[in-house]
Design a protein around this motif. Sequence first.
Motif, PDB file in Angstrom:
ATOM      1  N   PHE A 208       0.594  -1.007  -0.094  1.00 38.47           N
ATOM      2  CA  PHE A 208      -0.133   0.047   0.072  1.00 38.47           C
ATOM      3  C   PHE A 208       0.915   1.216   0.107  1.00 38.47           C
ATOM      4  O   PHE A 208       0.760   2.116  -0.858  1.00 38.47           O
ATOM      5  N   VAL A 209       1.961   1.207   0.750  1.00 36.19           N
ATOM      6  CA  VAL A 209       2.736   2.570   1.027  1.00 36.19           C
ATOM      7  C   VAL A 209       3.414   2.522  -0.400  1.00 36.19           C
ATOM      8  O   VAL A 209       3.518   3.567  -0.820  1.00 36.19           O
ATOM      9  N   SER A 210       3.923   1.528  -0.966  1.00 37.70           N
ATOM     10  CA  SER A 210       4.888   1.586  -2.089  1.00 37.70           C
ATOM     11  C   SER A 210       3.915   2.357  -3.285  1.00 37.70           C
ATOM     12  O   SER A 210       4.448   2.893  -4.178  1.00 37.70           O
ATOM     13  N   LEU A 215       2.186   6.432  -6.873  1.00 36.51           N
ATOM     14  CA  LEU A 215       1.203   7.458  -7.230  1.00 36.51           C
ATOM     15  C   LEU A 215       1.610   8.866  -7.249  1.00 36.51           C
ATOM     16  O   LEU A 215       1.396   9.746  -8.141  1.00 36.51           O
ATOM     17  N   ALA A 216       2.368   9.129  -6.012  1.00 37.29           N
ATOM     18  CA  ALA A 216       2.639  10.590  -5.796  1.00 37.29           C
ATOM     19  C   ALA A 216       3.834  10.831  -6.720  1.00 37.29           C
ATOM     20  O   ALA A 216       3.871  12.081  -7.478  1.00 37.29           O
ATOM     21  N   GLU A 217       4.714  10.032  -7.320  1.00 37.30           N
ATOM     22  CA  GLU A 217       5.760  10.265  -8.188  1.00 37.30           C
ATOM     23  C   GLU A 217       5.403  10.389  -9.687  1.00 37.30           C
ATOM     24  O   GLU A 217       5.527  11.239 -10.425  1.00 37.30           O
ATOM     25  N   ALA A 218       4.129   9.550  -9.759  1.00 32.83           N
ATOM     26  CA  ALA A 218       3.689   9.661 -11.108  1.00 32.83           C
ATOM     27  C   ALA A 218       2.651  11.131 -11.401  1.00 32.83           C
ATOM     28  O   ALA A 218       2.609  11.529 -12.525  1.00 32.83           O
ATOM     29  N   LEU A 219       1.914  11.558 -10.362  1.00 30.45           N
ATOM     30  CA  LEU A 219       1.370  12.890 -10.496  1.00 30.45           C
ATOM     31  C   LEU A 219       2.327  13.923 -10.713  1.00 30.45           C
ATOM     32  O   LEU A 219       2.049  14.831 -11.323  1.00 30.45           O
ATOM     33  N   GLY A 220       3.540  13.850 -10.002  1.00 30.99           N
ATOM     34  CA  GLY A 220       4.386  14.904 -10.221  1.00 30.99           C
ATOM     35  C   GLY A 220       4.580  15.898  -9.057  1.00 30.99           C
ATOM     36  O   GLY A 220       3.673  16.085  -8.230  1.00 30.99           O
ATOM     37  N   PRO A 221       5.343  16.835  -9.354  1.00 31.12           N
ATOM     38  CA  PRO A 221       5.647  17.846  -8.398  1.00 31.12           C
ATOM     39  C   PRO A 221       4.518  19.043  -8.003  1.00 31.12           C
ATOM     40  O   PRO A 221       4.587  19.850  -7.101  1.00 31.12           O
TER      41      PRO A 221
END
Length: 237
Positions: A208-210, A215-221
């Motif tokens: 889940f955490v991974s 997802l955070a990386e894919a969405l971007g800054p």
Amino acid sequence: MAVYVYSIVAATHPQRLDRLDGVGDPPATLRTVRTKELSAVISDAPEELRPKRRDLGAHQAVQERLMADGTVLPLQFGFITTNDEAVRAVLEERTDEFTERLQALEGCAEYHLKAAQDEDALLRQILEESEETRRLNEEIRSGRSSPELPLALGELVAQEVSIRQDQLAAGVVEALRKFAREQRSSPVTGDDFLSVSFLVDRDSEKRFVSAEQGLAEALGPDFDLRLRGPLPAYSFV
């Protein structure tokens, strides 16, 4: 005397409460009220109870200690009732309900996720992708527009923001729900477009955490995802 109720556990739970203090100033002594199947962790209630840092911390420390040894039904901060017998009566009357919920939470922890998107980035995206929004904006900037156009643009942008954030929230939940047993949404505040709790099996926590990190990386800054956990399962009691 009125009592403060922290949580409910099975009667077989170890209930290690040594070196823990209850709420209040001076801190109250923790004790338990037991029935055949259940046990509630309580203390005397202070005359005035406010959500001060020390009392919030004492409440949370009880949940975390109990959670380390087994399944817990954590009550929200500030739950007060009349006396020990009132607690025992509720435990006896709702034994089946509480036992069923303890079984549903067994081996799980709560993870709470909030998400926001940079407002300027979102507005740029809308102007780039919405032809009508871009047309109205350009007409206003030309100086030849009618007084009604800024209002119309504002309403259109608000609609676009709502639609896009609803879609984003649904997409985030869909990507993570496969790793959770249950999920519960809560009202958003501030700039957030998402506030959701997941009930995650201990065996699935790493995945889940991974997945959330991916997802955070894919969405971007331009996106701010804040994950808290593992937590007592407040949202699923």
